[in-house]
Structure formats: structure tokens, C-alpha cells
Design a protein around this motif. Structure first.
Motif, PDB file in Angstrom:
ATOM      1  N   ASP A 390       0.854  -1.182   0.000  1.00  0.00           N
ATOM      2  CA  ASP A 390       0.000   0.000   0.000  1.00  0.00           C
ATOM      3  C   ASP A 390       0.895   1.239   0.000  1.00  0.00           C
ATOM      4  N   PRO A 391       1.278   1.721  -1.171  1.00  0.00           N
ATOM      5  CA  PRO A 391       2.205   2.863  -1.220  1.00  0.00           C
ATOM      6  C   PRO A 391       1.625   4.119  -0.582  1.00  0.00           C
ATOM      7  N   THR A 392       0.315   4.250  -0.544  1.00  0.00           N
ATOM      8  CA  THR A 392      -0.282   5.455   0.038  1.00  0.00           C
ATOM      9  C   THR A 392      -0.116   5.519   1.546  1.00  0.00           C
ATOM     10  N   ALA A 393       0.276   4.405   2.167  1.00  0.00           N
ATOM     11  CA  ALA A 393       0.497   4.397   3.612  1.00  0.00           C
ATOM     12  C   ALA A 393       1.934   4.732   3.989  1.00  0.00           C
ATOM     13  N   LEU A 394       2.826   4.770   3.014  1.00  0.00           N
ATOM     14  CA  LEU A 394       4.210   5.129   3.317  1.00  0.00           C
ATOM     15  C   LEU A 394       4.276   6.566   3.832  1.00  0.00           C
ATOM     16  N   PRO A 395       5.060   6.839   4.861  1.00  0.00           N
ATOM     17  CA  PRO A 395       5.080   8.196   5.431  1.00  0.00           C
ATOM     18  C   PRO A 395       5.392   9.284   4.405  1.00  0.00           C
ATOM     19  N   HIS A 396       6.372   9.045   3.509  1.00  0.00           N
ATOM     20  CA  HIS A 396       6.739  10.109   2.583  1.00  0.00           C
ATOM     21  C   HIS A 396       5.679  10.335   1.501  1.00  0.00           C
ATOM     22  N   VAL A 397       4.863   9.340   1.210  1.00  0.00           N
ATOM     23  CA  VAL A 397       3.747   9.522   0.284  1.00  0.00           C
ATOM     24  C   VAL A 397       2.547  10.106   1.021  1.00  0.00           C
ATOM     25  N   ARG A 398       2.302   9.591   2.220  1.00  0.00           N
ATOM     26  CA  ARG A 398       1.147  10.023   2.994  1.00  0.00           C
ATOM     27  C   ARG A 398       1.201  11.513   3.320  1.00  0.00           C
ATOM     28  N   VAL A 399       2.393  12.016   3.626  1.00  0.00           N
ATOM     29  CA  VAL A 399       2.489  13.420   4.013  1.00  0.00           C
ATOM     30  C   VAL A 399       2.100  14.342   2.856  1.00  0.00           C
ATOM     31  N   VAL A 400       2.417  13.948   1.633  1.00  0.00           N
ATOM     32  CA  VAL A 400       2.040  14.765   0.482  1.00  0.00           C
ATOM     33  C   VAL A 400       0.546  14.625   0.201  1.00  0.00           C
ATOM     34  N   LEU A 401       0.018  13.415   0.297  1.00  0.00           N
ATOM     35  CA  LEU A 401      -1.418  13.230   0.101  1.00  0.00           C
ATOM     36  C   LEU A 401      -2.212  14.027   1.134  1.00  0.00           C
ATOM     37  N   ASP A 402      -1.736  14.048   2.378  1.00  0.00           N
ATOM     38  CA  ASP A 402      -2.419  14.833   3.416  1.00  0.00           C
ATOM     39  C   ASP A 402      -2.373  16.320   3.088  1.00  0.00           C
ATOM     40  N   ARG A 403      -1.234  16.771   2.575  1.00  0.00           N
ATOM     41  CA  ARG A 403      -1.133  18.187   2.195  1.00  0.00           C
ATOM     42  C   ARG A 403      -2.115  18.517   1.078  1.00  0.00           C
ATOM     43  N   LEU A 404      -2.235  17.625   0.116  1.00  0.00           N
ATOM     44  CA  LEU A 404      -3.199  17.840  -0.956  1.00  0.00           C
ATOM     45  C   LEU A 404      -4.622  17.861  -0.417  1.00  0.00           C
ATOM     46  N   GLU A 405      -4.917  16.921   0.450  1.00  0.00           N
ATOM     47  CA  GLU A 405      -6.278  16.844   0.995  1.00  0.00           C
ATOM     48  C   GLU A 405      -6.637  18.111   1.759  1.00  0.00           C
ATOM     49  N   GLU A 406      -5.730  18.576   2.615  1.00  0.00           N
ATOM     50  CA  GLU A 406      -5.987  19.789   3.393  1.00  0.00           C
ATOM     51  C   GLU A 406      -6.115  21.008   2.482  1.00  0.00           C
ATOM     52  N   SER A 407      -5.277  21.098   1.477  1.00  0.00           N
ATOM     53  CA  SER A 407      -5.287  22.263   0.588  1.00  0.00           C
ATOM     54  C   SER A 407      -6.570  22.315  -0.232  1.00  0.00           C
ATOM     55  N   PHE A 408      -6.936  21.205  -0.831  1.00  0.00           N
ATOM     56  CA  PHE A 408      -8.134  21.222  -1.672  1.00  0.00           C
ATOM     57  C   PHE A 408      -9.405  21.376  -0.844  1.00  0.00           C
ATOM     58  N   ALA A 409      -9.407  20.873   0.376  1.00  0.00           N
ATOM     59  CA  ALA A 409     -10.575  21.083   1.243  1.00  0.00           C
ATOM     60  C   ALA A 409     -10.806  22.562   1.504  1.00  0.00           C
ATOM     61  N   ARG A 410      -9.737  23.334   1.517  1.00  0.00           N
ATOM     62  CA  ARG A 410      -9.833  24.780   1.805  1.00  0.00           C
ATOM     63  C   ARG A 410     -10.375  25.572   0.625  1.00  0.00           C
ATOM     64  N   LEU A 411     -10.503  24.963  -0.539  1.00  0.00           N
ATOM     65  CA  LEU A 411     -11.049  25.673  -1.687  1.00  0.00           C
ATOM     66  C   LEU A 411     -12.487  26.110  -1.438  1.00  0.00           C
TER      67      LEU A 411
END
Length: 413
Positions: A390-411
Motif C-alpha cells: 500500500d504505497p499510500t500508507a508510506l510516510p513520505h507519500v502520505r504526508v504529500v497526500l495529506d497536504r493535498l487533501e488539506e489544501s483542496f478542502a480549503r477551496l
């Protein structure tokens, strides 16, 4: 300059100045080079002669075998190799008569190449379910309208799977486009460079060359499936028969004046890669799993943020439409494709390729996001992503996905 290349250069400059940017604007498979490919490159490094323009018999035989295993029996004399599929597409535009019909949106190189060749490019809206092919009804209407105005549409370009939507046209739709091509006497150019990046191996991929073999040219390469963009290895398969032979001879003629031949060391790489030994097939399968997992994760983020977005099934892109939250975006000064791009960059450090660069309406709130840029900043991190269940669970991938999620939620804020 091509907008995706210009954007990639801009990002590199800003990152060198210390900016933290999430780069989703460039369609590069960010993976380490498969080691056996490096070995073949080294072994081929003494190949310093020019050789035939179309490529040596060994590499053309390997490419013919590649297509043959995909239900496309091919003779080596139907094949041309070149430094990337982009020169082959340009040579086709210079060789084949008539104007182009493109899905809208489409990869940002097709239309400029048509203009360089003195042709017009007519964008045709894609259907609701997928990209990479024109909507059949709109295709007929566009052909009729163009001919009424005195234009000469004779070439239709398909992308299977698609860049920019990350989707794959189903077989019935491919058959319908091929039927129109037969009725209207169109050449089909099927760009299948993402063919080996179908996320689910059970998903059927029908090449138009299976349905309309006499009128279909297929292009492919190793830039995407094996992350060899900088090595520049492309190939084309031409139809059997006199028409295909004339097209191939025209492309070889262009090649003789432009690129001379695919570099000898790269032919050595291609001979190995297109022969597809077991270890390379395993690498391709791992890559497809990774691309699919991360693309689905980004798709989920876009949908949660309020976008309409076709679920990705191939390649490594998503193409969200933020029209449903236009009013929310207007509060941020976002009213169209360029301002959406600028807001994402300025407010969140997120870079995408705005849809108007892909032939889409400038007013639309759409863009391409290349999810393949998220696997890691180093070869070690990228290999971890390739190997992970599950590559999306890797810390270095997860941190970027979380940043995307937080940023787009703020739209919507």
C-alpha cells in the motif's frame, strides 16, 4: 515552449530557491531505472555506428514481437524506432495528408505538431465516461462542419489509455470510432504509450489496429511504462499493405533528415525491453499497481473537495472539474482555468497543468494532475513506493497526500 516542459522548468527554478512545491504538472514516471536496463545500456555503449534510419533488424524484431503478444501480428518491416514517440508523431503529421481530429482535452503536443506541419487541429469533446477518444456524435458533426468550411480532416488521434484524464476507452467505443473512420476514410493514429499502465490487468484494452488494421498507425515507447523519459526510446507500427508502406517510407524519410537513427545504446535497451523477459514483466506489473493506487488516492481527494472527476483506470493522471464549487472558488478570485492554476500555486504551493493548455475551454475549472510525481524525492523512496503493498500508507507519500487533501478542502472555505 511546450507548456508542460515550461512548467517543469519553472518548478525546478522555484524549488532551487527553497520553495516547497507539490509538483503535479508534469507527466513523468518518477521511478528509479530498472537495473537490467542499465546493464543493457552499458553493454550497448560501444554501438557507435549510425545504422538504419528505421532501426536495426534486432530491435524491430523485438518491437514486432511486443505487438504480436498484444493481438497485433507484426512484421519487423512494419516497425520504425526513434528517439521517443514524439518525433514519430511529428513525422506522421508531416507525412500523412489532411487535418487532425483530436479528443478535447488532449495531450498538449498533438495540436502544436499539427500547426508545425501546416495542418489544422479540430478538438472534439470527449464522452462522459472516458477521455482519449472523441465523442462519436460530436466527431461526425465536427467532420461535416470542417468539410463545409473547406477544411480536410483526414486523421483522428486516439490515446489509449488517456493523457490527460487517466481513463481507458472501452472496446465498444473504440469500435464505434473505427466504424466512423472507415466510413469517412480517416487515418487512425493510436497513441498507446500508456498501454502497459492499465491499473487492473482484467480491464480489456482494444487497439483500433485490431478493428481497423488497414488504416491504423500505433505509437508507443518506454518513457512511461519503464520511466525512461530521458533516454528517448519510441516505436511505431504501420499497417501492412501499400498505404502503410508509403506512410512508413515517409516517416523514415523525415527521420533521415531529423534524427538519423535511434542511438545504438538505446537500441540495445529496446531489444531487451520489448522482448519482455519475465523480470521486466514483473516490474511493469508493479509499476501499474503503484500508478493505480496513487491515482485513486488523488482522485478521492479531488472528489471529496467537490470536483467531478472520472475514476482513473490507466496511466497516472486525474482530470478533475471544479465547476460544482464555482461559487466557492469565486470568493478566492478563481473564475477560470488560468486563475485556478495561479491560486493553487500561490496559496498552497501546488502545481498542476491548466486545462486550457490541453485544448479545453479557458473558462472551465479543470486541470491535469500527474500523480506519478508523488512517489518520493529520492530513488530509495521511489523504490519503497514501488515495492509497497500500500504505497499510500508510506510516510513520505502520505504526508504529500495529506497536504493535498488539506489544501483542496480549503477551496470551499
Amino acid at each position: 515552449m511546450s507548456p508542460n516542459l515550461a512548467l517543469n522548468q519553472l518548478v525546478a527554478e522555484r524549488q532551487s530557491e527553497g520553495e516547497s512545491i507539490v509538483h503535479l504538472g508534469f507527466g513523468e514516471a518518477r521511478l528509479p531505472v530498472f537495473e537490467p536496463l542499465v546493464q543493457r545500456l552499458v553493454e550497448g555503449s560501444r554501438r557507435n555506428a549510425y545504422g538504419p534510419v528505421a532501426g536495426g533488424l534486432a530491435v524491430r524484431t523485438a518491437v514486432a514481437g511486443y505487438f504480436g503478444r498484444r493481438r497485433l501480428p507484426t512484421d519487423p518491416d512494419q516497425v520504425v524506432v526513434a528517439p521517443g514517440s514524439k518525433p514519430l508523431l511529428m513525422a506522421l503529421a508531416l507525412t500523412a495528408p489532411g487535418d487532425l481530429l483530436l479528443p478535447r482535452p488532449a495531450w498538449n503536443t498533438y495540436a502544436p505538431q499539427a500547426r508545425l506541419a501546416g495542418k489544422r487541429a479540430f478538438g472534439v469533446p470527449i464522452p462522459a465516461e472516458c477521455g482519449g477518444v472523441p465523442d462519436p456524435v460530436a466527431l461526425r458533426e465536427t467532420i461535416a462542419a470542417a468539410r463545409t468550411l473547406g477544411h480536410d480532416p483526414r486523421i483522428v488521434v486516439l490515446t489509449l489509455p488517456d493523457n490527460p484524464t487517466g481513463t481507458l476507452a472501452p472496446p465498444p467505443l473504440v469500435r464505434e470510432i473505427c466504424a466512423i473512420a472507415e466510413e469517412e476514410d480517416l487515418l487512425i493514429v493510436s497513441d498507446e504509450i500508456y498501454r502497459d499502465i492499465v491499473h487492473d490487468p482484467a480491464t480489456p484494452l482494444l487497439s483500433p489496429a485490431e478493428v481497423a488494421p488497414r488504416r491504423t498507425v500505433v505509437t508507443t515507447g518506454l518513457s512511461k511504462s519503464l520511466a525512461l523519459g530521458g533516454w528517448r526510446i519510441g516505436a511505431a507500427r504501420f499497417p501492412a499493405g501499400p498505404w502503410g508502406t508509403r506512410l512508413r517510407e515517409g516517416v523514415v524519410s523525415v527521420g533521415s533528415e531529423v534524427w538519423s537513427t535511434l542511438a545504438g545504446p538505446m537500441q540495445a535497451v529496446a531489444e531487451y525491453a520489448f522482448a519482455e523477459p519475465a523480470e521486466l514483466r514483473a516490474r511493469l506489473a508493479a509499476g501499474a499497481r503503484l500508478h493505480g493506487a496513487v491515482a485513486r488516492a488523488v482522485h478521492g481527494i479531488m472528489v471529496s473537495a467537490g470536483a467531478d472527476c472520472r475514476p482513473p483506470t490507466g496511466a497516472f493522471y486525474v482530470y478533475p472539474d471544479f465547476e460544482p464549487i464555482r461559487e466557492d472558488l469565486a470568493r478566492h478570485g478563481v473564475k477560470d482555468s488560468p486563475t485556478l492554476f495561479q491560486h493553487l500555486l500561490d496559496a498552497y504551493g501546488i502545481v498542476v497543468l491548466a486545462g486550457h493548455h490541453l485544448g479545453d475551454s479557458e473558462r472551465a475549472l479543470r486541470f491535469k494532475a500527474a500523480t506519478s510525481m508523488l512517489y518520493g524525492a529520492t530513488a530509495v523512496e521511489q523504490q519503497q513506493a514501488l515495492d509497497a503493498a500500500d504505497p499510500t500508507a508510506l510516510p513520505h507519500v502520505r504526508v504529500v497526500l495529506d497536504r493535498l487533501e488539506e489544501s483542496f478542502a480549503r477551496l470551499r472555505a
